[in-house]
Design a protein around this motif. Structure first.
Motif, PDB file in Angstrom:
ATOM      1  N   UNK A 356       0.824  -1.218   0.000  1.00  0.00           N
ATOM      2  CA  UNK A 356       0.000   0.000   0.000  1.00  0.00           C
ATOM      3  C   UNK A 356       0.851   1.257   0.000  1.00  0.00           C
ATOM      4  N   UNK A 357       1.897   1.222  -0.810  1.00  0.00           N
ATOM      5  CA  UNK A 357       2.668   2.441  -1.035  1.00  0.00           C
ATOM      6  C   UNK A 357       3.708   2.761   0.018  1.00  0.00           C
ATOM      7  N   UNK A 358       3.905   1.853   0.981  1.00  0.00           N
ATOM      8  CA  UNK A 358       4.922   2.095   2.006  1.00  0.00           C
ATOM      9  C   UNK A 358       6.234   1.428   1.636  1.00  0.00           C
ATOM     10  N   UNK A 359       7.095   1.255   2.636  1.00  0.00           N
ATOM     11  CA  UNK A 359       8.377   0.599   2.411  1.00  0.00           C
ATOM     12  C   UNK A 359       8.161  -0.867   2.047  1.00  0.00           C
ATOM     13  N   UNK A 360       9.073  -1.431   1.271  1.00  0.00           N
ATOM     14  CA  UNK A 360       9.062  -2.882   1.059  1.00  0.00           C
ATOM     15  C   UNK A 360       9.506  -3.530   2.363  1.00  0.00           C
ATOM     16  N   UNK A 361       9.262  -4.839   2.502  1.00  0.00           N
ATOM     17  CA  UNK A 361       9.666  -5.504   3.744  1.00  0.00           C
ATOM     18  C   UNK A 361      11.189  -5.488   3.880  1.00  0.00           C
ATOM     19  N   UNK A 362      11.894  -5.546   2.759  1.00  0.00           N
ATOM     20  CA  UNK A 362      13.367  -5.481   2.810  1.00  0.00           C
ATOM     21  C   UNK A 362      13.820  -4.098   3.281  1.00  0.00           C
ATOM     22  N   UNK A 363      13.123  -3.060   2.825  1.00  0.00           N
ATOM     23  CA  UNK A 363      13.456  -1.698   3.281  1.00  0.00           C
ATOM     24  C   UNK A 363      13.142  -1.513   4.757  1.00  0.00           C
ATOM     25  N   UNK A 364      12.040  -2.116   5.183  1.00  0.00           N
ATOM     26  CA  UNK A 364      11.666  -2.019   6.586  1.00  0.00           C
ATOM     27  C   UNK A 364      12.741  -2.687   7.456  1.00  0.00           C
ATOM     28  N   UNK A 365      13.183  -3.857   6.996  1.00  0.00           N
ATOM     29  CA  UNK A 365      14.262  -4.566   7.697  1.00  0.00           C
ATOM     30  C   UNK A 365      15.515  -3.687   7.756  1.00  0.00           C
ATOM     31  N   UNK A 366      15.860  -3.102   6.607  1.00  0.00           N
ATOM     32  CA  UNK A 366      17.078  -2.277   6.545  1.00  0.00           C
ATOM     33  C   UNK A 366      16.961  -1.060   7.463  1.00  0.00           C
ATOM     34  N   UNK A 367      15.764  -0.476   7.505  1.00  0.00           N
ATOM     35  CA  UNK A 367      15.574   0.690   8.372  1.00  0.00           C
ATOM     36  C   UNK A 367      15.759   0.301   9.834  1.00  0.00           C
ATOM     37  N   UNK A 368      15.248  -0.860  10.218  1.00  0.00           N
ATOM     38  CA  UNK A 368      15.440  -1.328  11.596  1.00  0.00           C
ATOM     39  C   UNK A 368      16.910  -1.644  11.850  1.00  0.00           C
ATOM     40  N   UNK A 369      17.523  -2.295  10.875  1.00  0.00           N
ATOM     41  CA  UNK A 369      18.931  -2.673  11.074  1.00  0.00           C
ATOM     42  C   UNK A 369      19.806  -1.432  11.251  1.00  0.00           C
ATOM     43  N   UNK A 370      19.394  -0.340  10.622  1.00  0.00           N
ATOM     44  CA  UNK A 370      20.186   0.896  10.702  1.00  0.00           C
ATOM     45  C   UNK A 370      20.143   1.534  12.095  1.00  0.00           C
ATOM     46  N   UNK A 371      19.226   1.074  12.938  1.00  0.00           N
ATOM     47  CA  UNK A 371      19.171   1.650  14.294  1.00  0.00           C
ATOM     48  C   UNK A 371      20.465   1.320  15.038  1.00  0.00           C
ATOM     49  N   UNK A 372      20.989   2.294  15.788  1.00  0.00           N
ATOM     50  CA  UNK A 372      22.273   2.069  16.465  1.00  0.00           C
ATOM     51  C   UNK A 372      22.191   0.949  17.501  1.00  0.00           C
ATOM     52  N   UNK A 373      23.340   0.363  17.786  1.00  0.00           N
ATOM     53  CA  UNK A 373      23.411  -0.773  18.722  1.00  0.00           C
ATOM     54  C   UNK A 373      22.872  -0.422  20.103  1.00  0.00           C
ATOM     55  N   UNK A 374      22.783   0.884  20.390  1.00  0.00           N
ATOM     56  CA  UNK A 374      22.265   1.318  21.689  1.00  0.00           C
ATOM     57  C   UNK A 374      20.735   1.391  21.707  1.00  0.00           C
ATOM     58  N   UNK A 375      20.090   1.250  20.544  1.00  0.00           N
ATOM     59  CA  UNK A 375      18.628   1.350  20.502  1.00  0.00           C
ATOM     60  C   UNK A 375      18.007   0.179  21.281  1.00  0.00           C
ATOM     61  N   UNK A 376      16.836   0.432  21.866  1.00  0.00           N
ATOM     62  CA  UNK A 376      16.164  -0.616  22.662  1.00  0.00           C
ATOM     63  C   UNK A 376      15.807  -1.831  21.802  1.00  0.00           C
ATOM     64  N   UNK A 377      15.797  -1.664  20.478  1.00  0.00           N
ATOM     65  CA  UNK A 377      15.554  -2.811  19.591  1.00  0.00           C
ATOM     66  C   UNK A 377      16.525  -3.949  19.885  1.00  0.00           C
ATOM     67  N   UNK A 378      17.734  -3.597  20.254  1.00  0.00           N
ATOM     68  CA  UNK A 378      18.777  -4.619  20.447  1.00  0.00           C
ATOM     69  C   UNK A 378      18.962  -5.017  21.903  1.00  0.00           C
ATOM     70  N   UNK A 379      18.048  -4.583  22.764  1.00  0.00           N
ATOM     71  CA  UNK A 379      18.272  -4.779  24.204  1.00  0.00           C
ATOM     72  C   UNK A 379      18.142  -6.241  24.644  1.00  0.00           C
ATOM     73  N   UNK A 380      17.358  -7.035  23.940  1.00  0.00           N
ATOM     74  CA  UNK A 380      17.309  -8.473  24.256  1.00  0.00           C
ATOM     75  C   UNK A 380      16.814  -9.214  23.013  1.00  0.00           C
ATOM     76  N   UNK A 381      17.082 -10.515  22.928  1.00  0.00           N
ATOM     77  CA  UNK A 381      16.684 -11.260  21.731  1.00  0.00           C
ATOM     78  C   UNK A 381      15.167 -11.447  21.649  1.00  0.00           C
ATOM     79  N   UNK A 382      14.631 -11.413  20.432  1.00  0.00           N
ATOM     80  CA  UNK A 382      13.195 -11.597  20.236  1.00  0.00           C
ATOM     81  C   UNK A 382      12.719 -12.922  20.831  1.00  0.00           C
ATOM     82  N   UNK A 383      13.562 -13.941  20.742  1.00  0.00           N
ATOM     83  CA  UNK A 383      13.150 -15.278  21.171  1.00  0.00           C
ATOM     84  C   UNK A 383      13.428 -15.568  22.636  1.00  0.00           C
TER      85      UNK A 383
END
Ligand code: ARG
Ligand code: ZN
Length: 466
Positions: A356-383
């Motif tokens: 629906x006109x947004x980012x592709x899933x690969x772009x979404x992944x890349x945007x998340x990956x670009x977050x710095x190592x200090x971002x809360x995204x990396x604070x613990x494993x998803x699993x």
């Protein structure tokens, strides 16, 4: 280190329920012993109970918004899984008036949120019976370790937002409140005329008598207690049948109606779109409950009919609808595997955006990956969130979706969507855990995916390469 861990453990066994938990876990064989007060989930040790399965809940509730008082009768169809001298139900607050087993009054006691039922004679393994609990009082919601309210959440005007993930079911009915047990439900709620009570599944009956209206709902597919609801408000309601024959029931707070309409109108299209991706829609009803309760701060995928704390965005509608496959139909056996719910529902949002006109899933992944190592995204494993307070933090959602995108890029679109559909079909109305998902992904793709899951699902910190 040793003393750091020894102290809380000693403190825990000092409580009677945990002593019983340890005792229950240690015994087996012919002797009747107390059922454990927990299902064995380290994130919520007292959620659920040991020694039995609930096949069906029949809840009969009467709620008065003016006084906030709830009167309830809960009839549970139980099967024991071992010989029991007593067993527990989860119930927090409220006053228990009586407990009956197959019509006979039995003794009970209470300790915190544990209601212990003490039959006169031991219950053999495989025994089926009904336990009926009558209770009343003003329910009090609980506060989860992440600070969110959970359970029977009363609003200033007396209306009620009922959302139980992960532990709130115990605030309004006695239950085996852990996702490892799933049951069918009949929920009957009586409210003053002018109020509407909305639960899961189909509305079977609605009748008014002496100034009160009783709504009778039934959910015929197995449901975890955390997905049940009986929300009450002065709703505007809408009922229709989709082109594919699915009955829809929406209940919307008047203040949210204008904003909700254009989004709720897309529900049939979203269900159809997700059915194309994930396989046939698992339930026999659909809809939405939209309240005006923005302080709650979340929506929940209550089975067949998600609940929203305000008019939802289309992304949130897509997310809660995807949970009907991932979380509701296929349910985790332990809270640690919450990414099987949240990562998949978030990935559905990514797929929606991409179309629906947004980012592709690969772009979404890349945007998340670009977050710095200090971002809360990396604070613990998803699993491996490690703690009940982390279940609804960023990693299970966003990193969970990244795991799926990584899987898709590795196995290709064809195998990837076959994996998602097979997962939903093979575990429909039941349970699934991460090990089973990994095994299925390997089997369908024919690839060794151990490194992928070790890095992206279980790895600590930000992976060195995307
Ligand atoms: N499962 C819900 C969702 O992502 C969120 C529930 C949040 N609950 C809580 N106690 N924080 O749609
Ligand atoms: Zn979710």
């Amino acid at each position: 280190m040793a003393s750091k861990f020894a102290r809380p453990v000693l403190a825990l066994v000092a409580t009677p329920v945990l002593a019983a938990l340890l005792a229950g876990a240690a015994t087996s064989g012919g002797a009747a012993t107390p059922g454990a007060p927990g299902a064995g989930d380290p994130y919520f040790p007292l959620s659920g109970n040991g020694g039995y399965h609930v096949a069906h809940y029949g809840l009969d509730l009467d709620y008065t918004p003016a006084t906030r008082r709830l009167e309830g009768t809960a009839d549970l169809a139980v099967t024991t899984t071992r010989k029991l001298s007593s067993f527990n139900l989860d119930l927090s607050g409220l006053t228990v008036d009586s407990v009956r087993i197959d019509g006979r009054r039995v003794a009970f006691s209470r300790d915190g949120a544990e209601l212990t039922v003490k039959p006169a004679h031991a219950l053999d393994k495989g025994r089926r019976f009904h336990v009926v609990v009558t209770y009343s009082g003003v329910p009090e919601h609980v506060t989860d370790p992440d600070g969110s309210p959970d359970g029977w959440i009363i609003q200033p005007d007396g209306s009620v937002f009922v959302a139980n993930e992960p532990q709130g079911a115990m605030t309004w009915f006695p239950s085996n409140s852990h996702p490892s047990d799933k049951s069918t439900y009949d929920v009957r709620v009586t409210v003053p005329d002018g109020w509407t009570a909305v639960s899961n599944g189909r509305l079977r009956d609605r009748r008014s008598r002496a100034g009160k209206t009783t709504f009778s709902w039934s959910e015929s597919k197995p449901m975890a207690a955390y997905l049940s609801t009986a929300s009450i408000g002065r709703f505007e309601t809408e009922q229709y049948v989709t082109r594919s024959g699915l009955p829809v029931y929406n209940a919307v707070a008047p203040s949210q109606a204008a904003a909700a309409k254009p989004v709720l109108d897309q529900l049939p299209a979203v269900i159809e779109w997700e059915s194309g991706l994930f396989g046939r829609y698992p339930f026999e009803a659909a809809g939405a409950i939209v309240e005006d309760a923005p302080d709650i701060g979340y929506a929940l995928e209550t089975q067949s009919r998600p609940i929203y704390d305000r008019a939802p965005s289309i992304e949130t509608l897509v997310h809660e609808t995807a949970h009907q496959w991932f979380g509701d139909s296929v349910t985790p056996t332990k809270w640690q595997d919450i990414w099987l719910n949240e990562g998949f529902a978030t990935y559905a949002e990514w797929l929606w955006a991409a179309e629906h006109g947004g980012l592709s899933t690969a772009q979404q992944f890349a945007a998340d990956y670009a977050l710095p190592a200090t971002d809360s995204l990396w604070s613990f494993p998803a699993g491996d969130p490690g703690d009940g307070g982390n279940l609804f933090a960023k990693p299970p959602y966003e990193r969970g979706a990244m795991v799926l995108e990584k899987l898709r890029q590795t196995v290709g679109d064809r195998a990837f969507f076959t994996i998602l559909r097979t997962w939903a079909a093979d575990h429909r109305y039941g349970h699934g855990d991460s090990a089973q998902f990994i095994a299925l992904s390997k089997r369908i793709s024919g690839k060794n995916l151990d490194a992928l899951f070790a890095t992206w699902l279980y790895g600590q910190g930000k992976p060195a390469t995307p």
